[in-house]
Design an enzyme around this catalytic site. Structure first.
Site, mmCIF file in Angstrom:
data_model
loop_
_atom_site.group_PDB
_atom_site.id
_atom_site.type_symbol
_atom_site.label_atom_id
_atom_site.label_comp_id
_atom_site.label_asym_id
_atom_site.label_seq_id
_atom_site.Cartn_x
_atom_site.Cartn_y
_atom_site.Cartn_z
ATOM 1 N N CYS A 18 -0.311 0.698 -23.291
ATOM 2 C CA CYS A 18 -0.401 -0.506 -22.466
ATOM 3 C C CYS A 18 0.146 -0.323 -21.051
ATOM 4 C CB CYS A 18 0.305 -1.666 -23.161
ATOM 5 S SG CYS A 18 -0.337 -2.019 -24.817
ATOM 6 N N HIS A 36 1.693 -6.770 -17.887
ATOM 7 C CA HIS A 36 0.795 -6.480 -19.008
ATOM 8 C C HIS A 36 0.654 -7.733 -19.855
ATOM 9 C CE1 HIS A 36 -0.898 -4.956 -22.608
ATOM 10 N NE2 HIS A 36 0.224 -4.944 -23.279
ATOM 11 N N ASN A 42 -4.412 -9.093 -25.875
ATOM 12 C CA ASN A 42 -3.804 -7.866 -25.360
ATOM 13 C C ASN A 42 -4.886 -6.789 -25.323
ATOM 14 O OD1 ASN A 42 -2.458 -5.437 -24.999
ATOM 15 N ND2 ASN A 42 -0.764 -5.938 -26.371
#
Length: 329
Positions: free
Chosen positions: A123, A256, A286
């Site tokens: 990520c 993020h 996500n």
């Protein structure tokens, strides 16, 4: 005698792509219920802030999604594909073991000869890739770079684990960076701590034509949460110090897009009003390395981020990796 000007990297254009298949929390709850697993829209929203995510079709790869995102960024930048002399793709879900997704994207763009490689920092991948591209442009090794985050996380989700499968989605985001006399990327910083590899991982591999280990995502949500909020605040302050800026100079924060509570917690620690926090996790979920460029493009095309704004990008992910980039748009 000619004096060489200082060389910086600036974002010239942004682009993104989401698969057509939008999966709501109710859609997911219905799918899980068929296997006797209970969840609900309210349960997911309360814990994550996610309302929906997009899943790619079975035959769609990371490079397939990277292509339209890249073309949109190139168009926004006014740059032809053959002007690109560096391609970096951040992904943890590559098309194949090798060659790199970046090389596959290069072929789909119809260009050849320039450096092309992948970055794998989960990520944090886009922040890592952007930092590498910035360094290469500043050094003179590249002049125009295409930096992409593209993920097909739906392929590695365990749909028998409601604590993880509701979190992730697929998508791609891209930026075109160009050399400039005017500072764009002001400062960046990258970190990793391999002591925490077990809290977020997909511990499978291929050997002799078979999958060894566990090929689906595993996460210790509480451990990730604790680490994430602390490291994101620290790295943001460090990058601000490097750039000679303060929290009040940040116009927009793009962390993020993992969990709304982590994102809001980071904004509060930086004393930023929540209306300066760019949020797409509610609609994207996500998307790992794609989440920051997806959110950046949404904010630019939505008229929030404008020329001259100062933007903080932050990523944190498996590895355990984290980093931040401060830039003037």
């Amino acid at each position: 005698m000619t004096t060489a000007f200082p060389r910086y990297a600036r974002i010239l254009g942004t682009g993104s792509h989401l698969p057509a298949n939008r999966v709501t929390n109710s859609d997911l709850a219905e799918r899980l219920a068929r296997d006797g697993i209970e969840t609900s829209h309210d349960w997911i929203v309360e814990r994550t802030g996610i309302h929906a995510r997009h899943f790619a079709a079975p035959d769609v790869t990371a490079s397939d999604m990277a292509l339209p995102a890249s073309l949109a960024a190139l168009e926004a930048a006014g740059v032809r594909p053959d002007e690109i002399d560096l391609i970096i793709v951040a992904t943890s879900t590559p098309d194949m073991i090798f060659p790199s997704t970046a090389c596959l994207l290069q072929r789909k763009l119809g260009i050849h000869g320039c450096a092309a490689f992948d970055v794998q920092a989960v990520c944090s991948g886009f922040v890592y890739a952007l930092t590498v591209a910035d360094a290469m442009i500043k050094s003179g090794a590249a002049t125009k770079a295409l930096v992409v985050g593209s993920e097909v996380f739906s392929r590695i989700l365990d749909f028998k684990d409601r604590t993880t499968c509701v979190l992730f989605g697929d998508g791609a985001g891209a930026v075109v960076l160009g050399a400039s006399e005017t500072p764009g990327i002001l400062a960046s910083e990258l970190h990793a701590d391999g002591r925490h590899v077990d809290i977020l991982c997909t511990p499978g591999t291929v050997s002799g034509g078979e999958v060894l280990g566990h090929p689906l995502l595993k996460m210790d949500g509480q451990a990730v949460f604790k680490l994430a909020v602390g490291v994101l605040e620290k790295v943001a302050r460090s990058v601000l110090e490097k750039a000679g800026r303060s929290e009040s100079d940040i116009d927009w924060l793009i962390p993020h897009q993992a969990n709304i509570r982590i994102m809001q917690g980071t904004a509060k620690k930086l004393k930023m009003p929540l209306d300066k926090l760019i949020v797409t996790v509610d609609e994207h979920g996500n998307t790992s390395a794609a989440s920051i460029p997806l959110a950046l493009d949404a904010a630019v095309r939505g008229g929030k981020i404008k020329a001259g704004d100062t933007v903080m990008l932050e990523g944190v992910g498996g590895g355990f990796t984290w980093g931040a980039v401060l830039l003037d748009f």
